[in-house]
Design an enzyme around this catalytic site. Structure first.
Site, mmCIF file in Angstrom:
data_model
loop_
_atom_site.group_PDB
_atom_site.id
_atom_site.type_symbol
_atom_site.label_atom_id
_atom_site.label_comp_id
_atom_site.label_asym_id
_atom_site.label_seq_id
_atom_site.Cartn_x
_atom_site.Cartn_y
_atom_site.Cartn_z
ATOM 1 N N GLU A 190 10.371 14.892 15.554
ATOM 2 C CA GLU A 190 11.161 15.234 14.499
ATOM 3 C C GLU A 190 10.609 16.243 13.614
ATOM 4 O O GLU A 190 8.429 15.762 13.486
ATOM 5 C CB GLU A 190 11.032 13.302 13.728
ATOM 6 C CG GLU A 190 10.725 13.408 12.586
ATOM 7 C CD GLU A 190 10.799 12.623 11.747
ATOM 8 O OE1 GLU A 190 9.579 11.432 11.876
ATOM 9 O OE2 GLU A 190 12.067 11.584 10.909
ATOM 10 N N GLU A 217 10.388 0.394 10.067
ATOM 11 C CA GLU A 217 11.611 1.780 10.079
ATOM 12 C C GLU A 217 10.763 3.036 9.990
ATOM 13 O O GLU A 217 10.030 3.417 9.528
ATOM 14 C CB GLU A 217 11.886 1.658 8.498
ATOM 15 C CG GLU A 217 13.056 2.259 8.951
ATOM 16 C CD GLU A 217 13.191 3.389 8.546
ATOM 17 O OE1 GLU A 217 13.438 4.168 8.694
ATOM 18 O OE2 GLU A 217 13.368 3.902 6.730
ATOM 19 N N LYS A 261 0.532 -1.078 0.151
ATOM 20 C CA LYS A 261 -0.121 0.055 0.037
ATOM 21 C C LYS A 261 1.347 1.288 -0.054
ATOM 22 O O LYS A 261 1.710 1.647 1.134
ATOM 23 C CB LYS A 261 -0.745 -0.395 1.225
ATOM 24 C CG LYS A 261 -1.792 0.808 0.718
ATOM 25 C CD LYS A 261 -2.415 1.663 1.766
ATOM 26 C CE LYS A 261 -1.885 2.709 3.174
ATOM 27 N NZ LYS A 261 -1.869 4.078 2.195
ATOM 28 N N CYS A 279 13.680 10.502 6.798
ATOM 29 C CA CYS A 279 13.955 10.034 8.206
ATOM 30 C C CYS A 279 15.151 9.439 9.225
ATOM 31 O O CYS A 279 14.808 10.533 10.381
ATOM 32 C CB CYS A 279 12.844 8.026 8.561
ATOM 33 S SG CYS A 279 13.433 7.063 6.982
HETATM 34 P P1 ADP Z 1 3.317 10.596 7.313
HETATM 35 O O1 ADP Z 1 2.659 10.953 8.459
HETATM 36 O O2 ADP Z 1 4.523 11.470 7.231
HETATM 37 O O3 ADP Z 1 2.365 10.835 6.204
HETATM 38 P P2 ADP Z 1 2.789 8.137 7.872
HETATM 39 O O4 ADP Z 1 3.003 7.292 9.440
HETATM 40 O O5 ADP Z 1 1.093 8.469 8.866
HETATM 41 O O6 ADP Z 1 3.168 9.241 7.671
HETATM 42 O O7 ADP Z 1 1.948 7.000 6.915
HETATM 43 C C1 ADP Z 1 2.897 6.512 6.370
HETATM 44 C C2 ADP Z 1 2.740 5.279 5.379
HETATM 45 O O8 ADP Z 1 1.198 4.860 6.399
HETATM 46 C C3 ADP Z 1 1.045 5.666 4.406
HETATM 47 O O9 ADP Z 1 1.123 4.803 3.928
HETATM 48 C C4 ADP Z 1 -0.363 5.851 5.432
HETATM 49 O O10 ADP Z 1 -1.197 5.694 4.765
HETATM 50 C C5 ADP Z 1 0.177 4.822 5.941
HETATM 51 N N1 ADP Z 1 -0.945 4.574 7.424
HETATM 52 C C6 ADP Z 1 -1.234 5.826 8.218
HETATM 53 N N2 ADP Z 1 -2.559 5.722 9.135
HETATM 54 C C7 ADP Z 1 -1.983 3.767 8.874
HETATM 55 C C8 ADP Z 1 -3.481 2.946 10.033
HETATM 56 N N3 ADP Z 1 -3.484 3.410 10.854
HETATM 57 N N4 ADP Z 1 -2.672 2.203 9.852
HETATM 58 C C9 ADP Z 1 -1.557 1.389 8.652
HETATM 59 N N5 ADP Z 1 -0.768 2.394 7.361
HETATM 60 C C10 ADP Z 1 -1.863 3.584 7.701
#
Ligand code: ADP
Length: 473
Positions: free
Chosen positions: A376, A245, A170, A279
């Protein structure tokens, strides 16, 4: 590109203009469920597991060749979707992805178990032939972020395929385009049906459904520490394996004997590369007090000269931040720093009002308890602090919930080694920064994650060890 079962789409934006770039399928729980079932069937009953290791390797190698042939197209898509300069995507993101695939293609034929001489005390007269097999962990869910969309996809797909897993990837909702195009190349290579499934969609719906799914054996995630913790909770349902990560707040140390002609541009690049959206960005700068003023002036001069513009303009060195949300987040951090007493030697402001551009920013008068030092920012903002004693420096550098990377600039070999050993971080760069290689493991101590990407560690993380014990006498 397929359609979502619901028929819904999500918009991606051009971060240099704020305009809609394209519409892609908004996959949700139903699409994830279909993809997981396809991956499960491909793993349990498909032809994939019956291929030889060499055949698997050749397919991964072919994917690398196709990606290389389409390098400029991928760099262009990446630049449009993420905002990074086209030249950077062409020189770094795409070639690193190609190289990673080739490195992983080589691993397929080298995933070996051991023969183990066992001496079972309660069967003294028996003899055994005991050995281990390394087997693919199974169906893998992979959730990736938007800062290096293609590269993160390949860091995940490469070792999973090398180990013989099937997967559901995804991509981040902000930057799905290169993953979609990569999916077309994967089809062109001819991987068996169901081996690689790419579902675009939001994290809270599609991502969460993947982390929760009971038919998934492992989840591999790259993103924020906050979401990493949600993934861990979601994984408890069927105790799927988890690798993470996550975020960082990496210390970058300029020692008194450093060669400043190297350290100044190096420390600037450590934070400003990819607009600080790394990161492992060197976001906490510690400079020996005897060199502090000179280093700050040098880095500020570099920052002022950086040309910030749209990724497609040939002279652009830094692009926009990826989204409006990130823009307000980064601006919020800068404002919080200034309110707490930090001083911006350079930068500190948004550039223009079209697109998501922010000035490269150097903050001084910071101290260890400030939000800008602890959290961060994920933007082009460095906090700089002088230090005097090495012991005190080590404590400060390690005073973080993160432990992803660290930088050291020195000409003293003994100090370089002792400081590298003292850093609680998964990667330490000495007299360089942001150097990545497919063979070099990358990952975090502490809240920066679990496990490692790249290197043989990444392949191991997609395998299970099976012990086979055979009585022979
Ligand atoms: P950022 O805040 O920098 O966008 P995230 O950690 O929110 O980083 O996003 C990284 C990835 O995790 C994206 O692919 C996002 O769609 C996904 N993501 C965000 N929330 C969830 C969740 N609750 N469960 C699984 N994947 C998630």
């Amino acid at each position: 590109m397929g359609k979502a079962i619901s028929g819904r789409t999500l918009q991606t934006f051009n971060p240099a203009t704020g305009e809609v770039l394209s519409n892609v399928a908004e996959g949700d729980q139903a699409d994830i469920d279909a993809a997981v079932k396809a991956a499960r069937a491909a793993f349990d009953h498909g032809p994939w597991r019956k291929l030889t290791a060499s055949e698997r390797g050749r397919m991964i190698w072919k994917l690398a060749d196709l990606l290389e042939q389409h390098a400029t197209e991928f760099a262009t898509l990446e630049s449009l979707d993420n905002g990074k300069p086209l030249a950077v995507a062409r020189a770094a993101d795409v070639p690193l992805a190609v190289d990673l695939l080739r490195y992983m293609a080589g691993w397929t034929t080298k995933i070996e178990g051991n023969t183990i001489p066992i001496s079972v005390p309660y069967t003294p007269d028996a003899r055994y032939h005991a050995f281990t097999l390394r087997e693919p962990v199974g169906v893998v869910g992979q959730v990736i972020p938007w800062n290096f969309p293609l590269l993160m996809a390949v860091w995940k797909i490469g070792p999973a395929l090398a180990a013989g897993c099937t997967l559901i990837l995804k991509p981040a909702e902000q930057t799905p385009l290169t993953a979609i195009r990569l999916g077309e190349l994967i089809q062109e290579v001819g991987f068996p049906e169901g081996v690689v499934n790419i579902v675009t969609g939001f994290g809270e719906t599609a991502g969460a459904a993947l982390a929760n799914h009971p038919l998934v054996d492992k989840i591999a995630f790259t993103g924020s520490t906050e979401v990493g913790k949600l993934i861990v909770h979601a994984a408890t349902g069927n105790l799927k394996k988890v690798t993470l990560e996550l975020g960082g707040k990496s210390p970058n140390v300029v020692m008194e004997d450093a060669d400043l002609d190297v350290a100044i541009p190096g420390a600037a690049s450590a934070i400003f590369f990819n607009h600080g959206q790394c990161c492992c960005a060197g976001s906490r700068l510690y400079v020996h007090k005897s060199r502090f003023d000179q280093v700050i002036e040098g880095i500020s001069n570099v920052a002022k000269e950086i040309y910030v513009g749209p990724g497609w303009e040939p002279g652009t060195q830094l692009g926009p931040l990826v989204s409006e949300e990130q823009l307000s987040r980064v601006k919020g951090y800068i404002d919080a720093g200034l309110v707490e007493g930090a001083c911006a030697v350079t930068g500190g402001k948004q550039i223009g009002n079209k697109g998501y551009f922010v000035e490269p920013t150097v903050l001084i008068n910071t101290h260890k308890n400030m939000k800008v030092v602890r959290e961060e920012i994920f933007g082009p903002v460095v906090t700089a602090m002088p230090y005097t004693e090495l012991d005190e420096l080590v404590d400060q550098a390690n005073d973080s919930s993160y432990g992803l990377a660290a930088g050291i600039w020195t000409n003293n070999l003994a100090k370089a080694h002792s400081l590298a050993a003292a850093m609680r971080a998964g990667t330490v760069w000495v007299n360089c920064y942001n150097i990545f290689d497919a063979a070099l493991p990358f990952g975090g101590y502490k809240e920066s994650g679990w496990g490692r990407e790249m290197g043989h560690n990444a392949v191991d993380a997609y395998t299970e060890t099976k012990s086979v014990c055979m009585k022979v006498a």
